[in-house]
Scaffold this active site. Structure first.
Site, short mmCIF file in Angstrom:
data_model
loop_
_atom_site.label_atom_id
_atom_site.label_comp_id
_atom_site.label_asym_id
_atom_site.label_seq_id
_atom_site.Cartn_x
_atom_site.Cartn_y
_atom_site.Cartn_z
N ASP A 148 -9.51 3.73 -4.16
CA ASP A 148 -10.08 2.76 -3.75
C ASP A 148 -11.58 2.54 -4.13
OD1 ASP A 148 -8.10 2.12 -2.07
OD2 ASP A 148 -8.95 2.66 -0.22
N ASP A 175 0.71 -1.21 0.21
CA ASP A 175 0.10 -0.01 -0.14
C ASP A 175 0.88 1.38 0.21
OD1 ASP A 175 -2.49 1.25 0.11
OD2 ASP A 175 -3.19 -0.35 1.21
N ALA A 193 2.15 8.89 -9.71
CA ALA A 193 3.38 9.00 -10.62
C ALA A 193 3.48 8.35 -11.76
CB ALA A 193 4.59 8.64 -9.66
N TRP A 235 -2.41 3.42 -6.32
CA TRP A 235 -3.51 4.14 -6.92
C TRP A 235 -3.26 5.22 -8.00
CZ3 TRP A 235 -2.45 6.71 -1.40
CH2 TRP A 235 -2.57 5.73 -0.40
N GLY A 236 -2.46 4.73 -8.99
CA GLY A 236 -2.37 5.28 -10.31
C GLY A 236 -1.37 6.52 -10.10
#
Length: 456
Positions: A232, A150, A214, A211-212
């Site tokens: 999420d 994470d 960079a 979470w996409g």
């Protein structure tokens, strides 16, 4: 790095990928994870029972092999032992993670675990930043096969100079021309775990929950086996709530990045919410069908004990699973017949793309999503469908992947009734049952073909 276990292969397009001798990561992962249903209310018994049910329901035989522990499993007070090893919660896991893992592996399944690239997890349990080597070695000693990694509680010194998060455009900082996001601090943090994982004499699938950020799709393939592409998910159809984004928001983002996935590296659109929350039966069907055909990992996130037969039937659809796990064609489905550019997700979270096309060893596949709030007919002209238009025939057997039965033989066009928010799952073969265009793949299609004026 042990070359007999892993290698970083460079393909013709110049993109490196993590290749394992045993094939781990070549295809999207399949399994079950605890977060969507249990959150922090977990213990050894939960995972043992899940393993038993995966076997009893036949899901293991369909490919659902990972039993994944999500957040909250470690000792929040003691953190680490005298050797720097992360400590499991002894009340939740009285035999430690190793004792649980031994039982899961004995069932013919694999064990997954959660950690974080920050100093703490999202619920502020122990993270792996600055402890990557010892944690990778510990996970291997415990028999772990899958690591969800994470992206919470990141120290200020590790924040990117040019932040980019697809669901937070307000935080975007324009980088210099030709900036390489693979040198960003986000990328470096994830490589800090990649390297010790690759040094192990054990293959651990590396699932990057970034979470996409960079634009991970640009460098994720050389860092992990899969990479989360958005915030999420939550069990809603349209819109969002305080915990996450509904299915439509994810689909809009996925439609923009359909061509950023393939063998050895996969866009991850988050765990399956099939059967959860406010999703209707039809919405759960669409959710599963499009996750499967977009080649994302299929990680079940619903309670399996007492699961409704109709929900189980969705999760065990063999034809959709076969598309997801195809060993010959690695392309995701792509959108086609658009009225214009795919909308930015944050600008439109109630409407999404309706037409998708892909290929597998079984034939050409078309998926028609009825985004309207009412049932209705959906039609396609075969001359408008990439893959079909370049076939040598204009007459096809149209097959329903939900029922496993044929609609019949059709020439030039096809119309089907689709319930609100449901998806028609169609497979096309020749009148002799052969693949109508085995040389065609979505990645060969030119952008102007994708953006053709809609025939709807």
């Amino acid at each position: 790095m042990r070359a007999n276990v892993h290698s970083l292969a460079v393909f013709a397009v110049g993109v490196s990928a993590i290749v394992s001798e045993d094939g781990t990561g070549r295809l999207p992962a399949m399994g079950w994870a605890s977060w969507n249903e249990y959150a922090c209310d977990i213990n050894e018994t939960v995972f043992l029972r899940v393993g038993e049910v995966l076997v009893d329901l036949g899901l293991k035989d369909l490919g659902y092999e990972y039993v994944n522990i999500d957040d909250c499993w470690s000792d929040k007070m003691k953190r680490r032992d005298e050797n720097g090893r992360i400590m499991p919660n002894a009340t939740m896991f009285p035999r430690g993670i190793k004792g649980l893992t031994d039982d899961i592996l004995a069932m013919g399944l694999k064990m997954g675990i959660h950690s974080d690239s920050g100093t703490g997890t999202c619920l502020k349990y122990e993270g792996s930043l600055y402890h990557e080597k010892v944690d990778a070695e510990t996970f291997a000693e415990w028999g772990i096969d899958y690591l969800k990694y994470d992206n919470c509680n990141v120290p200020e010194e590790w924040e990117d100079d040019y932040p980019y998060w697809p669901d937070r455009p307000d935080l975007f900082v324009e980088p210099p021309p030709r900036y390489d996001y693979s040198i960003s601090k986000n990328a470096i943090r994830y490589r800090r775990m990649r390297d010790p994982l690759l040094s192990l004499n054990r293959t651990i699938q590396f699932s990057m929950c970034i979470w996409g950020g960079a634009p991970v799709e640009r460098w994720g393939n050389e860092t992990g086996h899969s990479w989360r592409m958005y915030g999420d998910i939550t069990p809603l159809w349209g819109g969002r709530d305080p915990t996450g984004w509904g299915v439509v928001a994810m689909l809009n983002q996925a439609a923009m990045h359909w061509n950023d996935t393939g063998f050895w590296g996969h866009n991850d659109w988050d765990m399956l919410e099939v059967g959860n929350g406010e999703l209707t039966y039809e919405e759960s069907r669409s959710h599963f069908a499009l996750w499967a055909t977009m080649k994302t990992p299929l990680i079940i996130g619903t309670r399996l004990e007492g699961i409704k037969d109709e929900i189980l039937a969705i999760l065990e659809n063999k034809e959709l699973i076969a598309f997801n796990q195809d060993t010959v064609y690695d392309d995701s489905v792509m959108p086609f017949n658009l009225d214009g550019p795919i909308p930015e997700t944050t600008a439109n979270i109630t409407r999404t793309v309706s037409h998708y096309v892909g290929t597998s060893v079984a034939g050409i596949h078309v998926f028609l999503l009825n985004g309207d709030d009412e049932d209705g007919e959906m039609s396609i002209e075969f001359s408008e469908v990439p893959g079909l238009e370049s076939s040598k025939t204009t007459t096809f057997i149209v097959h329903d992947m939900w029922t496993g039965e044929d609609f019949g033989l059709f020439t030039s066009s096809f119309t089907v009734d689709v319930k609100s928010h449901d998806t028609a799952t169609l497979r096309f073969t020749t009148s002799c049952g052969r693949h109508p265009n085995p040389e065609w793949m979505p990645s060969q299609t030119q952008p102007d073909e994708i953006l053709r004026k809609s025939a709807r």
